[in-house]
Design a protein around this motif. Structure first.
Motif, PDB file in Angstrom:
ATOM      1  N   PRO A 109      39.939  50.030  48.971  1.00 29.67           N
ATOM      2  CA  PRO A 109      39.276  49.493  47.752  1.00 29.67           C
ATOM      3  C   PRO A 109      38.122  48.755  47.915  1.00 29.67           C
ATOM      4  O   PRO A 109      38.067  47.763  48.773  1.00 29.67           O
ATOM      5  CB  PRO A 109      40.476  49.092  47.118  1.00 29.67           C
ATOM      6  N   ASN A 110      37.303  48.468  47.143  1.00 32.01           N
ATOM      7  CA  ASN A 110      36.349  47.475  47.293  1.00 32.01           C
ATOM      8  C   ASN A 110      36.799  46.349  46.521  1.00 32.01           C
ATOM      9  O   ASN A 110      37.914  46.344  45.932  1.00 32.01           O
ATOM     10  CB  ASN A 110      34.763  48.014  46.335  1.00 32.01           C
ATOM     11  N   PRO A 111      36.208  45.067  46.618  1.00 28.00           N
ATOM     12  CA  PRO A 111      36.510  43.837  46.292  1.00 28.00           C
ATOM     13  C   PRO A 111      36.804  43.798  44.660  1.00 28.00           C
ATOM     14  O   PRO A 111      37.980  42.968  44.273  1.00 28.00           O
ATOM     15  CB  PRO A 111      35.370  42.912  46.765  1.00 28.00           C
ATOM     16  N   GLU A 112      36.046  44.574  43.931  1.00 29.84           N
ATOM     17  CA  GLU A 112      36.239  44.459  42.558  1.00 29.84           C
ATOM     18  C   GLU A 112      37.778  45.157  42.068  1.00 29.84           C
ATOM     19  O   GLU A 112      38.465  44.840  41.341  1.00 29.84           O
ATOM     20  CB  GLU A 112      35.212  45.140  41.748  1.00 29.84           C
ATOM     21  N   GLU A 113      37.957  46.140  43.010  1.00 28.18           N
ATOM     22  CA  GLU A 113      39.216  47.112  42.460  1.00 28.18           C
ATOM     23  C   GLU A 113      40.311  46.114  43.152  1.00 28.18           C
ATOM     24  O   GLU A 113      41.608  46.270  42.683  1.00 28.18           O
ATOM     25  CB  GLU A 113      39.182  48.457  43.316  1.00 28.18           C
ATOM     26  N   VAL A 114      40.133  45.576  44.249  1.00 30.94           N
ATOM     27  CA  VAL A 114      41.335  44.616  44.582  1.00 30.94           C
ATOM     28  C   VAL A 114      41.736  43.490  43.602  1.00 30.94           C
ATOM     29  O   VAL A 114      42.749  43.299  43.604  1.00 30.94           O
ATOM     30  CB  VAL A 114      41.047  44.227  46.074  1.00 30.94           C
ATOM     31  N   ALA A 115      40.585  42.819  43.380  1.00 30.35           N
ATOM     32  CA  ALA A 115      40.872  41.898  42.190  1.00 30.35           C
ATOM     33  C   ALA A 115      41.484  42.470  41.037  1.00 30.35           C
ATOM     34  O   ALA A 115      42.538  41.917  40.298  1.00 30.35           O
ATOM     35  CB  ALA A 115      39.511  41.305  41.785  1.00 30.35           C
ATOM     36  N   ALA A 116      41.092  43.741  40.488  1.00 32.71           N
ATOM     37  CA  ALA A 116      41.837  44.159  39.394  1.00 32.71           C
ATOM     38  C   ALA A 116      43.278  44.635  39.595  1.00 32.71           C
ATOM     39  O   ALA A 116      44.045  44.397  38.786  1.00 32.71           O
ATOM     40  CB  ALA A 116      40.987  45.375  39.014  1.00 32.71           C
ATOM     41  N   VAL A 117      43.708  45.316  40.628  1.00 34.39           N
ATOM     42  CA  VAL A 117      44.881  45.404  41.026  1.00 34.39           C
ATOM     43  C   VAL A 117      45.792  44.043  41.030  1.00 34.39           C
ATOM     44  O   VAL A 117      46.916  43.984  40.562  1.00 34.39           O
ATOM     45  CB  VAL A 117      44.931  46.085  42.523  1.00 34.39           C
ATOM     46  N   ARG A 118      45.204  42.935  41.723  1.00 33.47           N
ATOM     47  CA  ARG A 118      45.899  41.697  41.568  1.00 33.47           C
ATOM     48  C   ARG A 118      46.184  41.257  40.372  1.00 33.47           C
ATOM     49  O   ARG A 118      47.385  40.614  39.889  1.00 33.47           O
ATOM     50  CB  ARG A 118      45.048  40.778  42.673  1.00 33.47           C
ATOM     51  N   ASP A 119      45.216  41.321  39.451  1.00 34.61           N
ATOM     52  CA  ASP A 119      45.369  40.739  38.160  1.00 34.61           C
ATOM     53  C   ASP A 119      46.385  41.672  37.461  1.00 34.61           C
ATOM     54  O   ASP A 119      47.210  41.031  36.791  1.00 34.61           O
ATOM     55  CB  ASP A 119      43.891  40.912  37.382  1.00 34.61           C
ATOM     56  N   GLU A 120      46.467  42.842  37.600  1.00 32.55           N
ATOM     57  CA  GLU A 120      47.290  43.682  36.926  1.00 32.55           C
ATOM     58  C   GLU A 120      48.568  43.321  37.361  1.00 32.55           C
ATOM     59  O   GLU A 120      49.723  43.531  36.631  1.00 32.55           O
ATOM     60  CB  GLU A 120      47.001  45.140  37.194  1.00 32.55           C
TER      61      GLU A 120
END
Length: 180
Positions: A109-120
């Motif tokens: 995953p790209n950094p944006e996807e990683v951040a979204a998953v962490r937030d979720e």
């Protein structure tokens, strides 16, 4: 045949001794064929690879140094590396830059996807904290660990219908919490 015998045979092969090469082939080919067959998983490919491996052994015998390892490990390394090269050569080359980019994409995953998953994940954790402990535990065990309703009922020592009710109500509360 022991390693010192292989050492001596490789030394004689390095000097161009064809009889030593034939002896080395007969003594080591079953093991090297097994290495090729295990990697390539095709008898014909393994047989072809074995012939090419012995050409390499003939050509590289002078580079073998007994101080760097055993003769058997040197022979097996040549066989293993060649078999892996055969597998790599089978892969089709990328036709254009799009194919190349797809081949290079490792699915990470790209950094944006990683951040979204962490937030979720944080949101789910916050919502799980709003549930009562037994219900939150039941949700984790059922939907994260994969326990069945019956297994949960047995472990929690509650009736099966209680587990079903807990999970249904807990999921409704989680959905409501996540939609906020």
């Amino acid at each position: 045949m022991s390693n010192p015998d292989f050492d001596a045979l490789i030394g004689r092969v390095a000097l161009g001794d064809r009889a030593a090469f034939a002896h080395l082939y007969h003594a080591s080919s079953p093991k090297l064929f097994a290495v090729c067959l295990r990697i390539l998983r095709d008898r014909t490919d393994a047989e072809e690879a074995l012939q090419e491996i012995y050409i390499k052994i003939w050509q590289r015998a002078r580079s073998f140094a007994t101080r760097s390892g055993t003769a058997t490990s040197w022979l097996v390394a040549i066989a293993r590396n060649h078999a892996i090269d055969v597998i790599r050569a089978r892969r089709p080359a990328a036709q254009d830059i799009d194919d190349l980019s797809e081949a290079l994409d490792d699915g990470a995953p790209n950094p944006e996807e990683v951040a979204a998953v962490r937030d979720e994940g944080r949101r789910i954790d916050d919502c799980m904290k709003r549930l009562q402990a037994p219900q939150a535990d039941a949700v984790r065990r059922a939907y994260v660990e994969g326990l069945s309703y019956l297994e949960l009922a047995d472990e929690l020592k509650v009736p099966l219908n209680t587990v079903r009710t807990w999970l249904r109500r807990s999921l409704l509360k989680l959905r409501e919490c996540m939609e906020q």
